[in-house]
Scaffold this motif. Structure first.
Motif, PDB file in Angstrom:
ATOM      1  N   GLU A  27       0.828  -1.206   0.000  1.00 13.20           N
ATOM      2  CA  GLU A  27       0.000   0.000   0.000  1.00 13.20           C
ATOM      3  C   GLU A  27       0.862   1.255   0.000  1.00 13.20           C
ATOM      4  OE1 GLU A  27      -3.341   2.235   2.801  1.00 13.20           O
ATOM      5  OE2 GLU A  27      -2.799   0.148   3.182  1.00 13.20           O
ATOM      6  N   ARG A  28       1.940   1.252   0.825  1.00 14.38           N
ATOM      7  CA  ARG A  28       2.818   2.421   0.884  1.00 14.38           C
ATOM      8  C   ARG A  28       3.549   2.630  -0.445  1.00 14.38           C
ATOM      9  NH1 ARG A  28       4.896   5.560   5.085  1.00 14.38           N
ATOM     10  NH2 ARG A  28       2.958   4.930   6.088  1.00 14.38           N
ATOM     11  N   VAL A  29       3.983   1.543  -1.079  1.00 10.51           N
ATOM     12  CA  VAL A  29       4.664   1.657  -2.369  1.00 10.51           C
ATOM     13  C   VAL A  29       3.703   2.167  -3.440  1.00 10.51           C
ATOM     14  CG1 VAL A  29       5.770   0.341  -4.220  1.00 10.51           C
ATOM     15  CG2 VAL A  29       6.438  -0.062  -1.852  1.00 10.51           C
ATOM     16  N   TRP A  30       2.446   1.731  -3.379  1.00  8.73           N
ATOM     17  CA  TRP A  30       1.448   2.229  -4.333  1.00  8.73           C
ATOM     18  C   TRP A  30       1.254   3.736  -4.158  1.00  8.73           C
ATOM     19  CZ3 TRP A  30      -3.462   4.481  -3.683  1.00  8.73           C
ATOM     20  CH2 TRP A  30      -4.210   4.603  -4.858  1.00  8.73           C
ATOM     21  N   GLN A  31       1.280   4.204  -2.905  1.00  6.93           N
ATOM     22  CA  GLN A  31       1.123   5.638  -2.633  1.00  6.93           C
ATOM     23  C   GLN A  31       2.373   6.429  -3.010  1.00  6.93           C
ATOM     24  OE1 GLN A  31       0.246   5.489   1.547  1.00  6.93           O
ATOM     25  NE2 GLN A  31      -1.967   5.228   1.252  1.00  6.93           N
ATOM     26  N   HIS A  32       3.543   5.769  -2.880  1.00  7.39           N
ATOM     27  CA  HIS A  32       4.825   6.441  -3.147  1.00  7.39           C
ATOM     28  C   HIS A  32       5.677   5.544  -4.045  1.00  7.39           C
ATOM     29  CE1 HIS A  32       3.965   9.417   0.013  1.00  7.39           C
ATOM     30  NE2 HIS A  32       3.511   8.393   0.716  1.00  7.39           N
ATOM     31  N   ASP A  56      11.918   0.404  -5.226  1.00  8.07           N
ATOM     32  CA  ASP A  56      13.214  -0.275  -5.196  1.00  8.07           C
ATOM     33  C   ASP A  56      13.563  -0.797  -3.803  1.00  8.07           C
ATOM     34  OD1 ASP A  56      13.541   0.217  -7.863  1.00  8.07           O
ATOM     35  OD2 ASP A  56      14.887   1.937  -7.599  1.00  8.07           O
ATOM     36  N   TYR A  57      12.901  -0.262  -2.774  1.00  8.65           N
ATOM     37  CA  TYR A  57      13.218  -0.644  -1.391  1.00  8.65           C
ATOM     38  C   TYR A  57      12.172  -1.587  -0.790  1.00  8.65           C
ATOM     39  CZ  TYR A  57      16.193   3.484  -1.908  1.00  8.65           C
ATOM     40  OH  TYR A  57      17.119   4.396  -2.357  1.00  8.65           O
ATOM     41  N   ARG A  58      11.253  -2.083  -1.621  1.00 10.41           N
ATOM     42  CA  ARG A  58      10.168  -2.924  -1.111  1.00 10.41           C
ATOM     43  C   ARG A  58      10.691  -4.085  -0.255  1.00 10.41           C
ATOM     44  NH1 ARG A  58       4.914  -4.443  -3.033  1.00 10.41           N
ATOM     45  NH2 ARG A  58       5.254  -3.168  -4.901  1.00 10.41           N
ATOM     46  N   ALA A  71      10.499   4.008   7.919  1.00 11.66           N
ATOM     47  CA  ALA A  71      11.307   3.450   6.838  1.00 11.66           C
ATOM     48  C   ALA A  71      11.126   4.390   5.659  1.00 11.66           C
ATOM     49  CB  ALA A  71      10.853   2.034   6.489  1.00 11.66           C
ATOM     50  N   GLU A  72      12.099   5.274   5.480  1.00  7.50           N
ATOM     51  CA  GLU A  72      11.963   6.325   4.482  1.00  7.50           C
ATOM     52  C   GLU A  72      13.235   6.473   3.666  1.00  7.50           C
ATOM     53  OE1 GLU A  72      10.129  10.007   5.610  1.00  7.50           O
ATOM     54  OE2 GLU A  72       9.433   9.179   7.503  1.00  7.50           O
ATOM     55  N   ALA A  73      13.069   6.927   2.438  1.00  3.21           N
ATOM     56  CA  ALA A  73      14.196   7.246   1.576  1.00  3.21           C
ATOM     57  C   ALA A  73      14.347   8.760   1.543  1.00  3.21           C
ATOM     58  CB  ALA A  73      13.953   6.704   0.170  1.00  3.21           C
ATOM     59  N   THR A 120      20.511   4.127   0.593  1.00  2.00           N
ATOM     60  CA  THR A 120      20.010   3.225   1.622  1.00  2.00           C
ATOM     61  C   THR A 120      18.849   3.864   2.365  1.00  2.00           C
ATOM     62  OG1 THR A 120      22.242   2.341   1.932  1.00  2.00           O
ATOM     63  CG2 THR A 120      20.632   1.869   3.661  1.00  2.00           C
ATOM     64  N   PRO A 121      17.737   3.163   2.551  1.00  2.00           N
ATOM     65  CA  PRO A 121      16.618   3.736   3.301  1.00  2.00           C
ATOM     66  C   PRO A 121      16.979   3.930   4.765  1.00  2.00           C
ATOM     67  CG  PRO A 121      16.219   1.418   2.846  1.00  2.00           C
ATOM     68  CD  PRO A 121      17.447   1.809   2.074  1.00  2.00           C
TER      69      PRO A 121
END
Length: 216
Positions: free
Chosen positions: A43-48, A53-55, A81-83, A88-89
């Protein structure tokens, strides 16, 4: 890392605490946490989409944090957990657990007096640059009172590892006496493996811990 952040108040049985709104709270129960975390990351990757690449990194970090939190008896576990534009996140976590101990000799509950606890917690000095270290102090939490605290760069034993391997991490632990419960403390623990940002994480963990309140 310094930037203005909206906060979210988390309420659980007996306490509440505020964390940055961008942090993730997640299910720590063994039977459901892996699927829950995978869905949350998707869900977070879909939003951002820039996080795609960090999934796998996020998923692995959160699953390990959830497993460790469950083993420690955590009542709340939240992570960032942010870039921030690097390779590196940036990751970190905060857990809240209710813990207690008894004397091996008498079986009596151990003292939760902050000064007594601080005197019993071990300080560790770094003998050379790059060594692990730990400082011990007491802090005053607004609306709650004094509490013992440790903070430093520590080598944490990997749970259930037969080789007793360790992970080096930024770690802050604050031991807050629970009113009316002899020998019990609320342990607010913040950790991150991003050692280069230790001072920033100490500030973040201190700010979060300062919002801790007992409910009721």
């Amino acid at each position: 890392m310094a930037r203005y952040m909206e906060t979210l108040t988390i309420e659980r049985g007996g306490f509440r605490i505020k964390v940055p709104e961008s942090w993730w709270e997640f299910d720590v129960r063994p039977e459901s946490r892996d699927d829950s975390i995978r869905r949350m990351v998707s869900e977070r990757v879909w939003q951002h989409p820039e996080l795609a690449d960090y999934r796998d990194t996020y998923t692995a970090f959160l699953q390990k944090a959830a497993a460790d939190a469950w083993k420690s008896g955590a009542l709340y576990c939240g992570c960032m957990a942010e870039a921030f534009g690097g390779d590196t996140p940036i990751t970190g976590s905060v857990t809240v657990s209710i813990v207690g101990g008894r004397s091996e000799k008498t079986g009596e509950p151990l003292s939760t007096d902050p000064q007594t606890m601080a005197a019993q917690l071990a300080v560790r000095e770094a003998k050379k640059k790059g060594d692990a270290w730990r400082k011990v102090t007491t802090v005053d939490i607004p609306g709650v009172g004094p509490a013992a605290r440790t903070y430093g760069i520590e080598d944490i034993v990997v749970p259930d590892d037969t080789l007793k391997r360790t992970i080096r991490a930024v770690l802050m632990q604050t031991f807050i006496p629970v009113p009316g419960q002899e020998g019990k403390v609320a342990l607010v623990a913040g950790s991150s493996q991003v050692l280069d940002l230790a001072d920033s994480f100490f500030d973040i963990f201190d700010a979060i811990t300062s919002t801790f309140r007992f409910a009721g």
